[in-house]
Every structure is written in structure tokens, then in C-alpha cells.
Motif scaffolding. Structure first.
Motif, PDB file in Angstrom:
ATOM      1  N   GLY A  81     131.091   6.034  42.998  1.00 25.91           N
ATOM      2  CA  GLY A  81     131.411   7.373  43.478  1.00 25.91           C
ATOM      3  C   GLY A  81     131.506   7.487  44.978  1.00 25.91           C
ATOM      4  O   GLY A  81     131.523   8.585  45.516  1.00 25.91           O
ATOM      5  N   ASP A  82     131.571   6.364  45.674  1.00 23.45           N
ATOM      6  CA  ASP A  82     131.701   6.408  47.124  1.00 23.45           C
ATOM      7  C   ASP A  82     133.172   6.491  47.493  1.00 23.45           C
ATOM      8  O   ASP A  82     134.050   5.985  46.785  1.00 23.45           O
ATOM      9  N   ASP A  83     133.443   7.113  48.629  1.00 26.77           N
ATOM     10  CA  ASP A  83     134.812   7.178  49.110  1.00 26.77           C
ATOM     11  C   ASP A  83     135.233   5.819  49.616  1.00 26.77           C
ATOM     12  O   ASP A  83     134.484   5.140  50.330  1.00 26.77           O
ATOM     13  N   ARG A  84     136.450   5.424  49.247  1.00 23.73           N
ATOM     14  CA  ARG A  84     136.976   4.168  49.758  1.00 23.73           C
ATOM     15  C   ARG A  84     137.328   4.317  51.226  1.00 23.73           C
ATOM     16  O   ARG A  84     137.905   5.335  51.623  1.00 23.73           O
ATOM     17  N   PRO A  85     137.002   3.332  52.088  1.00 25.16           N
ATOM     18  CA  PRO A  85     137.359   3.435  53.504  1.00 25.16           C
ATOM     19  C   PRO A  85     138.864   3.575  53.663  1.00 25.16           C
ATOM     20  O   PRO A  85     139.639   2.937  52.952  1.00 25.16           O
ATOM     21  N   GLY A  86     139.274   4.398  54.602  1.00 26.86           N
ATOM     22  CA  GLY A  86     140.697   4.569  54.846  1.00 26.86           C
ATOM     23  C   GLY A  86     141.250   3.402  55.643  1.00 26.86           C
ATOM     24  O   GLY A  86     140.515   2.527  56.107  1.00 26.86           O
ATOM     25  N   ALA A  87     142.557   3.379  55.791  1.00 28.48           N
ATOM     26  CA  ALA A  87     143.193   2.333  56.588  1.00 28.48           C
ATOM     27  C   ALA A  87     142.697   2.414  58.022  1.00 28.48           C
ATOM     28  O   ALA A  87     142.482   3.486  58.574  1.00 28.48           O
ATOM     29  N   ALA A  88     142.521   1.237  58.630  1.00 27.51           N
ATOM     30  CA  ALA A  88     141.966   1.205  59.985  1.00 27.51           C
ATOM     31  C   ALA A  88     142.932   1.763  61.015  1.00 27.51           C
ATOM     32  O   ALA A  88     142.533   2.187  62.085  1.00 27.51           O
ATOM     33  N   GLY A  89     144.241   1.731  60.705  1.00 28.06           N
ATOM     34  CA  GLY A  89     145.234   2.295  61.619  1.00 28.06           C
ATOM     35  C   GLY A  89     145.202   1.621  62.976  1.00 28.06           C
ATOM     36  O   GLY A  89     145.193   0.401  63.086  1.00 28.06           O
ATOM     37  N   ASP A  90     145.186   2.429  64.039  1.00 31.01           N
ATOM     38  CA  ASP A  90     145.210   1.886  65.393  1.00 31.01           C
ATOM     39  C   ASP A  90     143.924   1.140  65.720  1.00 31.01           C
ATOM     40  O   ASP A  90     143.863   0.420  66.713  1.00 31.01           O
ATOM     41  N   GLY A  91     142.891   1.322  64.906  1.00 33.74           N
ATOM     42  CA  GLY A  91     141.641   0.638  65.171  1.00 33.74           C
ATOM     43  C   GLY A  91     141.581  -0.767  64.628  1.00 33.74           C
ATOM     44  O   GLY A  91     140.582  -1.467  64.800  1.00 33.74           O
ATOM     45  N   THR A  92     142.646  -1.227  63.952  1.00 32.63           N
ATOM     46  CA  THR A  92     142.675  -2.575  63.399  1.00 32.63           C
ATOM     47  C   THR A  92     142.602  -3.597  64.520  1.00 32.63           C
ATOM     48  O   THR A  92     143.265  -3.467  65.547  1.00 32.63           O
ATOM     49  N   ASP A  93     141.789  -4.629  64.322  1.00 34.70           N
ATOM     50  CA  ASP A  93     141.650  -5.709  65.291  1.00 34.70           C
ATOM     51  C   ASP A  93     142.947  -6.517  65.312  1.00 34.70           C
ATOM     52  O   ASP A  93     143.268  -7.209  64.346  1.00 34.70           O
ATOM     53  N   LEU A  94     143.690  -6.427  66.397  1.00 32.90           N
ATOM     54  CA  LEU A  94     144.954  -7.151  66.523  1.00 32.90           C
ATOM     55  C   LEU A  94     144.884  -8.253  67.575  1.00 32.90           C
ATOM     56  O   LEU A  94     145.913  -8.849  67.924  1.00 32.90           O
ATOM     57  N   ASP A  95     143.698  -8.529  68.092  1.00 37.83           N
ATOM     58  CA  ASP A  95     143.546  -9.581  69.087  1.00 37.83           C
ATOM     59  C   ASP A  95     143.801 -10.943  68.458  1.00 37.83           C
ATOM     60  O   ASP A  95     143.582 -11.137  67.254  1.00 37.83           O
ATOM     61  N   PRO A  96     144.241 -11.920  69.242  1.00 43.75           N
ATOM     62  CA  PRO A  96     144.480 -13.265  68.696  1.00 43.75           C
ATOM     63  C   PRO A  96     143.186 -13.946  68.285  1.00 43.75           C
ATOM     64  O   PRO A  96     142.087 -13.488  68.614  1.00 43.75           O
ATOM     65  N   LEU A  97     143.328 -15.043  67.574  1.00 45.76           N
ATOM     66  CA  LEU A  97     142.169 -15.832  67.174  1.00 45.76           C
ATOM     67  C   LEU A  97     141.462 -16.370  68.410  1.00 45.76           C
ATOM     68  O   LEU A  97     142.082 -16.647  69.436  1.00 45.76           O
ATOM     69  N   ALA A  98     140.152 -16.525  68.295  1.00 45.00           N
ATOM     70  CA  ALA A  98     139.376 -17.085  69.403  1.00 45.00           C
ATOM     71  C   ALA A  98     139.694 -18.572  69.548  1.00 45.00           C
ATOM     72  O   ALA A  98     139.926 -19.276  68.564  1.00 45.00           O
ATOM     73  N   VAL A  99     139.718 -19.019  70.777  1.00 39.53           N
ATOM     74  CA  VAL A  99     139.978 -20.427  71.065  1.00 39.53           C
ATOM     75  C   VAL A  99     138.790 -21.017  71.815  1.00 39.53           C
ATOM     76  O   VAL A  99     138.031 -20.286  72.461  1.00 39.53           O
ATOM     77  N   PRO A 100     138.595 -22.349  71.753  1.00 37.79           N
ATOM     78  CA  PRO A 100     139.435 -23.320  71.050  1.00 37.79           C
ATOM     79  C   PRO A 100     139.342 -23.154  69.536  1.00 37.79           C
ATOM     80  O   PRO A 100     138.281 -22.819  69.009  1.00 37.79           O
ATOM     81  N   LEU A 101     140.475 -23.369  68.864  1.00 38.22           N
ATOM     82  CA  LEU A 101     140.556 -23.198  67.423  1.00 38.22           C
ATOM     83  C   LEU A 101     140.277 -24.545  66.754  1.00 38.22           C
ATOM     84  O   LEU A 101     141.093 -25.455  66.829  1.00 38.22           O
ATOM     85  N   GLU A 102     139.126 -24.654  66.133  1.00 36.41           N
ATOM     86  CA  GLU A 102     138.733 -25.900  65.490  1.00 36.41           C
ATOM     87  C   GLU A 102     138.610 -25.663  63.987  1.00 36.41           C
ATOM     88  O   GLU A 102     137.753 -24.895  63.542  1.00 36.41           O
ATOM     89  N   GLU A 103     139.451 -26.316  63.232  1.00 35.71           N
ATOM     90  CA  GLU A 103     139.477 -26.152  61.773  1.00 35.71           C
ATOM     91  C   GLU A 103     138.243 -26.795  61.136  1.00 35.71           C
ATOM     92  O   GLU A 103     138.016 -27.991  61.285  1.00 35.71           O
ATOM     93  N   GLU A 104     137.446 -25.988  60.423  1.00 33.39           N
ATOM     94  CA  GLU A 104     136.272 -26.509  59.739  1.00 33.39           C
ATOM     95  C   GLU A 104     136.678 -27.238  58.458  1.00 33.39           C
ATOM     96  O   GLU A 104     136.179 -28.312  58.154  1.00 33.39           O
ATOM     97  N   PHE A 105     137.577 -26.617  57.710  1.00 34.72           N
ATOM     98  CA  PHE A 105     138.121 -27.257  56.509  1.00 34.72           C
ATOM     99  C   PHE A 105     139.330 -26.462  56.014  1.00 34.72           C
ATOM    100  O   PHE A 105     139.597 -25.358  56.490  1.00 34.72           O
ATOM    101  N   ARG A 106     140.049 -27.030  55.068  1.00 39.11           N
ATOM    102  CA  ARG A 106     141.164 -26.340  54.417  1.00 39.11           C
ATOM    103  C   ARG A 106     140.636 -25.686  53.143  1.00 39.11           C
ATOM    104  O   ARG A 106     139.911 -26.309  52.365  1.00 39.11           O
TER     105      ARG A 106
END
Length: 204
Positions: A81-106
């Protein structure tokens, strides 16, 4: 055989057979890409305090995870019975991935659940394994199994992840208006045109 559950920035100890990276209060959990449209590599990245773990996966896996998170949030709202969160809209995190980007696994297997105690969506990403994965391994600290990344997200964080993931997936090559396949910069052999090459429209 023993496992290592990495659940704190100060973790130390001898190498174990299995490593489960646990993020209970992530500052950031996002999908992102590296490379140009048509040749992008997709990553999920979790950050908490001084820890950063990045895993590589397929575009389709990102899309499926976003869809299933959205469906889970709807189910949780319906049941509790809880309200579903609305779309984040302009608050969505659009920053790039943090670097250095080191792949832990696939990523091979993905798990998704709801933790009633913490009121959190739990996302688990398991490394590709040559052996068949038993379902009991997913979302469990079993001693044997592939390495994993486990992230606890509030409903708001989960919705924000899904919103960004959908944007990341759709930000690649535009689809052909006839067959919906991705268009390449040099053109596209469209099955709806019996194999004739359809040129990509030039953008201003």
C-alpha cells in the motif's frame, strides 16, 4: 572452502574462494557506458565511502534489470500500500561513471529481491561462470559460487537507477523507422526494404 563478504571499507584478510561485494548504503549505483554508439560497453557501478565496484554486462541485461526493478516497485506498492516513487526527472544522476574504471567481473546471472527488514530493493549481479548456477546461490551467502555484487537500494534509489538505465540504453544508435534495428552511421541494410541499404539521416 570459505567465502569473503566485503561489507566494509576497511575489509582485509586473506584471499577467499568467493567474494561478495555488499553495498548496504550506496552513495551511487548507476548504469553507464564507455565507447561510441554502436560500439559501447555497458557497466554498472556502485560507490560507497571509499569503495567503488564496476561490473561489465550486456545492453540487454541493463534493459531487463531496469524493467524488472520497475515491476518490483509496482508489486511492492500493491502489496504494502505504499506509493511507488515517481520518476526522478531532472534529479536523475546523469554524471559519467567514476574513473579509473576497473572491471571487477562480467555479469552472467542477475538476481532481484525485496528486503522487508530494511525496506530495500536488493540487486545481485553474479560473475559469469562456466558451471551451471544453482538458484540457491543468488541473494545468499553460500560458500560456493561465483563472485557477486549485492546492492541495497531504497525505493527512491531503485527508481532513479531504472530511470537512468533506460536513458543509457536508449542513448545509442537511433532505430530504423521501418524495422526498428539500430542504424549505423554509414547506413543500414533494412530487411523491410528487401536488403536495400537505408541511409542514416544527416543530423544538423
Amino acid at each position: 572452502m570459505r567465502r569473503a563478504v566485503r561489507d566494509a571499507p576497511g575489509y582485509s584478510g586473506r584471499a577467499m574462494s568467493r567474494v561478495i561485494h555488499v553495498f548496504r548504503q550506496p552513495e551511487r549505483f548507476v548504469a553507464g557506458t564507455v565507447g561510441e554508439p554502436g560500439d559501447r560497453s555497458f557497466y554498472l557501478q556502485a560507490i560507497e565511502d571509499s569503495r567503488t565496484v564496476s561490473v561489465l554486462l550486456e545492453k540487454q541485461q541493463v534493459s531487463v534489470l531496469a524493467e524488472r526493478i520497475a515491476a518490483l516497485l509496482e508489486e511492492v506498492a500493491r502489496r504494502f500500500g505504499d506509493d511507488r516513487p515517481g520518476a526522478a526527472g531532472d534529479g536523475t544522476d546523469l554524471d559519467p561513471l567514476a574513473v579509473p574504471l576497473e572491471e571487477e567481473f562480467r555479469v552472467g546471472t542477475m538476481g532481484l529481491g525485496w528486503d522487508a527488514d530494511s525496506q530495500s530493493v536488493v540487486v545481485e549481479l553474479l560473475a559469469v561462470s562456466e558451471e551451471e548456477i544453482d538458484e540457491s546461490v543468488v541473494l545468499d551467502d553460500t560458500e560456493e559460487g561465483p563472485d557477486a555484487l549485492r546492492v541495497f537500494l531504497s525505493p527512491t534509489q531503485a527508481q532513479a537507477f531504472a530511470d537512468r538505465a533506460e536513458k543509457v540504453v536508449s542513448a545509442g544508435r537511433p532505430p530504423c523507422p521501418l524495422c526498428a534495428e539500430a542504424l549505423d552511421p554509414q547506413g543500414h541494410v533494412c530487411v523491410r526494404l528487401n536488403g536495400y541499404r537505408r541511409r542514416t539521416p544527416v543530423e544538423d
